[in-house]
Enzyme design. Structure first.
Site, short mmCIF file in Angstrom:
data_model
loop_
_atom_site.label_atom_id
_atom_site.label_comp_id
_atom_site.label_asym_id
_atom_site.label_seq_id
_atom_site.Cartn_x
_atom_site.Cartn_y
_atom_site.Cartn_z
N GLU A 127 0.85 -1.19 0.00
CA GLU A 127 0.00 0.00 0.00
C GLU A 127 0.90 1.25 0.00
O GLU A 127 1.84 1.29 0.78
CB GLU A 127 -0.90 0.04 1.23
CG GLU A 127 -1.91 1.18 1.14
CD GLU A 127 -2.89 1.20 2.31
OE1 GLU A 127 -2.81 0.35 3.21
OE2 GLU A 127 -3.72 2.11 2.32
N GLY A 267 3.60 2.16 10.79
CA GLY A 267 3.36 1.32 11.97
C GLY A 267 3.10 -0.13 11.63
O GLY A 267 3.72 -1.04 12.21
N ALA A 268 2.19 -0.37 10.71
CA ALA A 268 1.82 -1.74 10.39
C ALA A 268 0.98 -1.74 9.13
O ALA A 268 0.57 -0.69 8.65
CB ALA A 268 1.03 -2.36 11.54
N MET A 269 0.68 -2.95 8.62
CA MET A 269 -0.07 -3.06 7.37
C MET A 269 -1.02 -4.24 7.43
O MET A 269 -0.62 -5.34 7.81
CB MET A 269 0.92 -3.18 6.21
CG MET A 269 0.28 -3.34 4.87
SD MET A 269 -0.70 -1.87 4.40
CE MET A 269 -1.97 -2.64 3.41
N GLU A 270 -2.25 -3.97 6.99
CA GLU A 270 -3.35 -4.93 7.16
C GLU A 270 -3.48 -5.96 6.05
O GLU A 270 -4.59 -6.43 5.78
CB GLU A 270 -4.65 -4.13 7.25
CG GLU A 270 -5.12 -3.47 5.94
CD GLU A 270 -4.73 -2.01 5.76
OE1 GLU A 270 -3.75 -1.57 6.39
OE2 GLU A 270 -5.40 -1.30 4.98
N HIS A 303 -6.43 -2.09 15.19
CA HIS A 303 -6.67 -1.34 13.96
C HIS A 303 -6.45 -2.23 12.73
O HIS A 303 -7.31 -2.30 11.85
CB HIS A 303 -5.73 -0.13 13.93
CG HIS A 303 -5.83 0.72 12.70
ND1 HIS A 303 -6.57 1.87 12.66
CD2 HIS A 303 -5.29 0.57 11.47
CE1 HIS A 303 -6.48 2.40 11.45
NE2 HIS A 303 -5.70 1.63 10.71
N GLU A 304 -5.32 -2.90 12.68
CA GLU A 304 -5.03 -3.73 11.50
C GLU A 304 -6.02 -4.88 11.42
O GLU A 304 -6.48 -5.23 10.34
CB GLU A 304 -3.59 -4.26 11.54
CG GLU A 304 -2.50 -3.21 11.70
CD GLU A 304 -2.61 -2.03 10.75
OE1 GLU A 304 -3.14 -2.20 9.64
OE2 GLU A 304 -2.18 -0.92 11.13
N HIS A 307 -9.33 -3.77 10.05
CA HIS A 307 -9.31 -3.55 8.61
C HIS A 307 -9.80 -4.78 7.83
O HIS A 307 -10.18 -4.65 6.66
CB HIS A 307 -7.88 -3.24 8.14
CG HIS A 307 -7.54 -1.77 8.09
ND1 HIS A 307 -8.38 -0.82 7.58
CD2 HIS A 307 -6.40 -1.10 8.45
CE1 HIS A 307 -7.79 0.37 7.63
NE2 HIS A 307 -6.59 0.23 8.16
N GLU A 326 -9.62 4.21 6.44
CA GLU A 326 -8.79 4.66 7.56
C GLU A 326 -9.59 5.41 8.62
O GLU A 326 -9.43 5.16 9.82
CB GLU A 326 -7.61 5.50 7.05
CG GLU A 326 -6.62 4.74 6.18
CD GLU A 326 -6.08 3.45 6.79
OE1 GLU A 326 -6.25 3.25 8.01
OE2 GLU A 326 -5.50 2.64 6.05
N1 B3K Z 1 -2.90 0.97 5.68
C1 B3K Z 1 -1.59 1.10 6.25
C2 B3K Z 1 -0.88 2.32 5.85
C3 B3K Z 1 -0.17 2.22 4.56
C4 B3K Z 1 0.68 3.45 4.31
C5 B3K Z 1 1.28 3.42 2.97
N2 B3K Z 1 2.16 4.54 2.71
C6 B3K Z 1 -1.63 1.00 7.73
C7 B3K Z 1 -2.92 1.32 8.36
O1 B3K Z 1 -3.44 2.40 8.28
O2 B3K Z 1 -3.49 0.43 8.91
ZN ZN Z 2 -5.36 1.77 8.76
#
Ligand code: B3K
Ligand code: ZN
Length: 880
Positions: A127, A267-270, A303-304, A307, A326
């Site tokens: 992402e 921070g993290a990615m879903e 949060h993740e 998602h 988001e």
């Molecule tokens: N969706 C990701 C963020 C991605 C950022 C890309 N530059 C994390 C989050 O909001 O859960």
């Molecule tokens: Zn998010």
């Protein structure tokens, strides 16, 4: 890298995709010197697209194309155009299979987008537009496909091979290599793709869903971190249960995986079924993580996970809709955190972030609506406006509809749009359809940038017993947007009588049993409300619970604020009254003589907080935090950071001098031998303890020095140890500071996350983090330019927290930041673009500062081959 001016992308130019991908078959051959990606796409023309479809267009970035085949036949070069960022295949049939083979170099990928290596493992971040760095693909979120992924690598070096979905095959290959094949049954956009290969330890757990399905939970971490997984795993289970209970959302795959990686841009990615986390946002133990870290981990894990529904099952049509997933997901994780801890404290923290940083963004050169209308680089739009203001917008809908109708709306949204890529408008429509409410004016929250300003006036008519409130609203101009319309604002309020008793809010014709709190709905530029049957002039408690992300101007007297601080039944507004009073006192000292009198009633108000153990200690701990320098800057028109720093320090010293005994008593009350717990009460105790220490050390109190040394040495948790270290670092006890810093480093030098804390405590301190010291930190062996956490903990902490040093009137802080931004721009543009933000606010500052900030920005602007990320931010900031 870039030579031309980057293009602007517009929402109004959105067109449905010409081609759809039904299925993606990926095969990764991972090697030390690169990776070969075989990508077979099953493609068909989009029946919803009109006109002649033209050639198939795929996105690419930094790829070496090896071959292209259509329905199994290699295509000659004449059949396609490889422009680098686009691969065009001519004369394609209505339905076909395309196989593209590319060669990439993950080991040289310092941007950390696409496939890259982090401490020896392969991992991905797709992402928003990272998938195109892996293979050619229609890399836009409204193209949703089913993925099958085979990963091949050396078995000894990479025993663990992961991707989205469920594992369906695995086996041995020649030369000590092996493979695992994964299949994800849910169609998804490419930004949710993930792959991990490494020598990782697996931590296992299980979760039984509400319908009785057994889910395998797994965390994958480097062996040295295996003792730091429990908290995140528990947080995951709490999140899964909560999403079932509160939103009726059940997990859908048979397995859910979390991987921790050290080098990560955010921070993290879903990613579907395979969440990837920055180590600092998932790994924790009592000895290495502070209370704030534990809370952050719980919130991010949730949060993740959330998602999976708000983002993955229902995703975004295009990146202008980013807040669809988001904003909603931040709102959901905030509700979750409130349920897990203290709702008032959570609200205070969120409002503080919003008022300090989002309001600043909304008033600056990058201001944009929650649903932006254009962008150059989408990575620049992962902003506080999209996330936090977006969450506030959802919260207001929740507030307007009430719990039950909101849930009906979210059920309808998930059911109606499951498996689709949709817009924020679809979200609002589902809320309207489920509730019967008209949210057409409310939609302006998505379209208009800028923080609405509410100006409140009141008047009491003794003879009639009527209290009148006049509320005017104005939405300020922002870049590209003027003459805005009034927005639909839920405004919660209460009225207090002179004994502190809540008064009924009786609108004209109502009975005396009117409610003691109301949510007024503001829709016009001006409203006048009359409250009847009041025998005395009430004290208004405005915008309770921060019911809308707006600024409120009302001519509060200090008496009123002191009164609200101790009487408002709304915890948030008690805190807010204290903040407003402290702001007023600090601001009144700006430009005043060094011996100007400081408001003595502030001391008494704080004394009352310190002395009364029957008060909610979690709230007291928050109320004892003075407004930050960043917030004070945000509130000024022509900020002088040095003066703000001096005034705030003076107030702090004055309070500490006058409350010395109370602080000592408060400190001693909090110490005892209790087990480390993460309850709001225990967290508040630790916070109070370290606040008291910090204040006392600020005035050079010797007995407190001994307490700090003891707390540092004897702590059984990181919150207390770091609290003591921070108090020492921010004091003038130079020797104690040096000793504690050395001891801390020695103790934790093997733990990167704690070393990051050690960096940021120094870089964020006006005593330990003046520029020459920060330069030394950059030269420290533990510092690493390739690791975003290290960069943030030194450069980010210096420019973002150590405002007195960063805004050194000689301009050296600005020059320093410009230099680091230029250095990072080539290797990691996303990080460079985030770091430059403090300079972009140059207009906010007094001329001596702003001219030098502007010069530093121009220097960044003139760097050759500026990335698109930094280009956009710097040019927009200089243009304004
Ligand atoms: N969706 C990701 C963020 C991605 C950022 C890309 N530059 C994390 C989050 O909001 O859960
Ligand atoms: Zn998010």
């Amino acid at each position: 890298m870039r030579t031309n001016q980057p293009q602007t992308i517009y929402l109004e130019e959105y067109r449905v995709p010409q081609y759809l991908v039904e299925h993606v078959d990926l095969r990764f051959e991972l090697f030390e010197d690169g990776a070969r990606v075989h990508n077979t796409l099953t493609i068909q023309r989009n029946p919803a697209a009109d006109g002649n479809p033209g050639p198939l267009e795929l996105d690419g970035d930094s790829l070496r194309l090896e071959s292209v085949a259509l329905d199994g036949e290699q295509l000659p070069a004449s059949r396609y155009e490889d422009e680098g960022s686009k691969l065009r295949v001519k004369d394609v049939p209505a339905r076909f299979e395309l196989t593209v083979v590319t060669w990439i170099e993950p080991q040289n990928n310092t941007r950390l987008e696409g496939l890259y290596k982090s401490s020896g493992m392969f991992c991905t971040q797709c992402e928003a537009e990272g998938f195109r760095c892996i293979t050619y693909y229609p890399d836009r979120p409204d193209v949703m496909a089913r993925f099958r992924t085979r990963v091949e690598a050396d078995k000894a070096a990479y025993p663990v091979l992961l991707s989205n979905g469920n594992p369906v095959a695995q086996g041995e290959l020649d030369d000590g290599r092996h493979f695992v094949t994964w299949e994800d049954p849910f169609p998804k956009p490419s930004y949710l793709f993930a792959l991990v290969a490494g020598d990782l330890v697996e931590k296992k757990d299980r979760f039984t869903t509400c319908s009785g399905r057994e889910i395998d939970l797994r965390m994958y971490v480097e062996p040295r971190n295996v003792h730091k997984c429990d908290f995140a795993m528990d947080a995951l289970k709490r999140s899964m249960r909560w999403d079932e209970d509160v939103y009726g959302r059940e997990y859908d795959l048979d397995i859910f995986m979390i991987v921790a990686v050290d080098d990560f841009n955010m921070g993290a990615m879903e990613n579907k079924g395979l969440n990837i986390f920055n180590s600092s946002c998932v790994l924790a133990s009592q000895d290495t993580a502070t209370d704030a870290t534990f809370q952050r981990i719980e919130a991010i894990v949730a949060h993740e996970y959330f998602h999976n529904w708000s983002g993955n099952r229902v995703t975004c049509r295009d990146w202008f809709q980013l807040s669809l997933k988001e904003g909603f997901t931040v709102f959901r994780d905030a509700q979750f955190s409130a349920d897990m801890g203290s709702p008032t404290v959570k609200r205070i923290e969120d409002a503080t972030l919003l008022r300090t940083a989002q309001f600043a963004e909304d008033a600056g050169p990058m201001a944009h609506p929650v649903r932006p209308a254009s962008y150059m680089e989408i990575s620049n739009f992962y902003t506080l406006t999209i996330y936090e203001k977006g969450a506030e917008v959802v919260r207001m809908i929740h507030n307007l509809l009430g719990e039950t109708l909101f849930r009906k709306g979210s059920d309808l949204y998930f059911e109606r749009h499951d498996g689709q890529a949709v817009t924020t408008d679809d979200f609002v429509r589902a809320m309207e359809d489920a509730s019967g409410r008209d949210l057409s004016q409310f939609r302006l929250w998505y379209q208009q940038a800028g923080t609405p300003v509410l100006t409140v006036q009141d008047d009491y008519d003794q003879a009639e017993g009527i209290y009148r409130l006049t509320i005017r609203q104005a939405v300020p101009d922002t870049p590209g947007q003027t003459d805005k319309q009034p927005q639909h604002i839920p405004f919660a309020l209460g009225l207090l009588g002179s004994e502190g008793q809540p008064l009924p809010l009786r609108l004209q014709s109502e009975s005396p049993e009117a409610p003691q709190e109301r949510v007024l709905e503001l829709t016009r530029a001006e409203h006048c409300f009359e409250f009847h049957g009041l025998t005395e002039r009430p004290v208004p408690s405005l915008l309770r619970g921060f019911s809308a992300p707006v600024r409120v101007h009302y001519p509060w007297t200090r008496e009123q604020l002191l009164f609200l601080m101790s009487h408002d039944p709304d915890g948030f507004n008690r805190w807010d009254a204290g903040q407003r009073l402290a702001v007023d006192v600090i601001q009144s000292l700006l430009g005043a003589a060094d011996d100007a009198e400081i408001e003595p009633r502030l001391v008494e108000a704080y004394r009352a907080l310190l002395q009364d153990p029957s008060l909610d200690q979690a709230l007291v701990a928050k109320m004892l935090q003075l407004p930050s320098e960043a917030y004070l800057i945000e509130l000024s028109d022509s900020a002088d950071p040095a003066a703000i720093h001096r005034s705030r320090d003076r107030v702090l010293a004055y309070l500490a001098e006058n409350l010395r005994d109370d602080l000592m008593a408060c400190y001693r009350r909090q110490t005892g031998t209790v087990d480390y717990e993460l309850t709001p009460e225990a967290i508040a105790q630790r916070s109070l303890k370290s606040t008291a220490l910090g204040w006392l050390l600020h005035i050079g109190d010797e007995p407190a020095l001994e307490l700090a040394k003891a707390q540092y040495a004897e702590a059984d948790n990181m919150t207390d140890r770091l609290g003591a270290l921070r108090a020492l670092v921010n004091s003038d006890f130079q020797q104690a500071r040096t000793e504690a810093l050395a001891s801390f480093y020695q103790r934790y030098s093997e733990d990167p996350q704690v070393v990051e804390l050690w960096f940021s405590v120094q870089a964020g301190s006006d005593r330990a983090g003046q520029l020459p010291q920060v330069q030394q930190l950059l030269a420290h062996p533990a510092f690493d330019w390739k690791n975003p956490n290290k960069v943030r903990s030194v450069v980010g902490a210096f420019a973002g927290q150590n405002l007195a040093a960063f805004h050194n009137p000689d301009g050296s802080g600005y020059e320093f930041l410009a230099e680091q931004v230029c250095r990072l721009d080539d290797s990691n543009p996303q990080i460079a673009s985030r770091l430059v933000a403090p300079l972009t606010r140059w207009k906010k500052f007094a001329p001596n500062y702003s001219t030098q900030m502007r010069t530093a920005l121009e220097r960044v602007r003139d760097k050759p081959a500026l990335s698109r990320d930094v280009y956009e931010v710097v040019h927009k900031s200089l243009a304004g």
